[in-house]
Design a protein around this motif. Structure first.
Motif, short mmCIF file in Angstrom:
data_model
loop_
_atom_site.label_atom_id
_atom_site.label_comp_id
_atom_site.label_asym_id
_atom_site.label_seq_id
_atom_site.Cartn_x
_atom_site.Cartn_y
_atom_site.Cartn_z
N UNK A 74 -27.25 -29.34 11.08
CA UNK A 74 -27.21 -27.88 11.03
C UNK A 74 -27.17 -27.25 12.42
N UNK A 75 -27.81 -27.91 13.40
CA UNK A 75 -27.84 -27.36 14.75
C UNK A 75 -26.62 -27.75 15.59
N UNK A 76 -25.65 -28.45 14.98
CA UNK A 76 -24.41 -28.79 15.67
C UNK A 76 -24.39 -30.18 16.29
N UNK A 77 -25.53 -30.85 16.37
CA UNK A 77 -25.55 -32.21 16.91
C UNK A 77 -24.91 -33.17 15.91
N UNK A 78 -24.32 -34.22 16.43
CA UNK A 78 -23.69 -35.23 15.58
C UNK A 78 -24.62 -36.44 15.50
N UNK A 79 -25.03 -36.74 14.28
CA UNK A 79 -25.90 -37.89 14.05
C UNK A 79 -25.06 -39.06 13.58
N UNK A 80 -25.32 -40.21 14.16
CA UNK A 80 -24.60 -41.43 13.80
C UNK A 80 -25.55 -42.34 13.02
N UNK A 81 -25.11 -42.71 11.83
CA UNK A 81 -25.86 -43.64 11.00
C UNK A 81 -25.32 -45.05 11.22
N UNK A 82 -26.22 -46.01 11.41
CA UNK A 82 -25.85 -47.41 11.59
C UNK A 82 -26.61 -48.24 10.56
N UNK A 139 -17.68 -52.10 14.50
CA UNK A 139 -18.68 -51.05 14.58
C UNK A 139 -18.73 -50.44 13.19
N UNK A 140 -19.90 -50.44 12.60
CA UNK A 140 -20.09 -49.92 11.24
C UNK A 140 -20.94 -48.67 11.38
N UNK A 141 -20.37 -47.51 11.00
CA UNK A 141 -21.12 -46.27 11.22
C UNK A 141 -20.66 -45.18 10.26
N UNK A 142 -21.46 -44.13 10.22
CA UNK A 142 -21.11 -42.88 9.56
C UNK A 142 -21.65 -41.76 10.44
#
Length: 113
Positions: free
Chosen positions: A12-20, A4-7
């Motif tokens: 700012x609103x607290x959500x966690x964004x996952x980059x693939x 799994x390759x991610x960042x």
């Protein structure tokens, strides 16, 4: 072995964004090498890899950035290899891809059995 390759980053609103990783129209991963030019977002710095194993090896070596896309904003970014997580996945595990089973509600249900 699969990866799994991610960042992940917190918005700012607290959500966690996952980059693939993104791929171009031909199915190649898009990388950039800062050794060619300090401005890594130039087309001259880009190179392409098709094989995931080669991508993992190149990211481990460092010195490159990988074009990745966020799952919430849809924003594409070049992300440095040092900021990318490489998570090994045991492909022999038949349940390895069933992430929907790993919920807090399921954990609670199993505790209450």
């Amino acid at each position: 072995m699969d990866y799994i390759i991610r960042r992940c980053r917190t918005l700012d609103d607290g959500r966690v964004e996952t980059y693939t990783p993104m791929k171009n129209a031909d199915g190649y991963f898009i990388l950039a090498d800062r050794a060619v030019d300090a401005q890594h977002n130039k087309a001259i710095n880009q190179f392409y890899l098709k094989d995931t194993a080669a991508l993992v090896a190149r990211l481990r070596r460092g010195g490159v950035s990988l074009r990745m896309k966020g799952d919430i904003t849809g924003q594409p970014n070049l992300i440095s290899a040092s900021e990318i997580e490489l998570l090994a996945v045991d492909s022999d595990d038949p349940f390895a891809s069933f992430t929907e089973w790993a919920t807090e509600a399921d954990d609670k249900a199993y505790r209450d059995l």
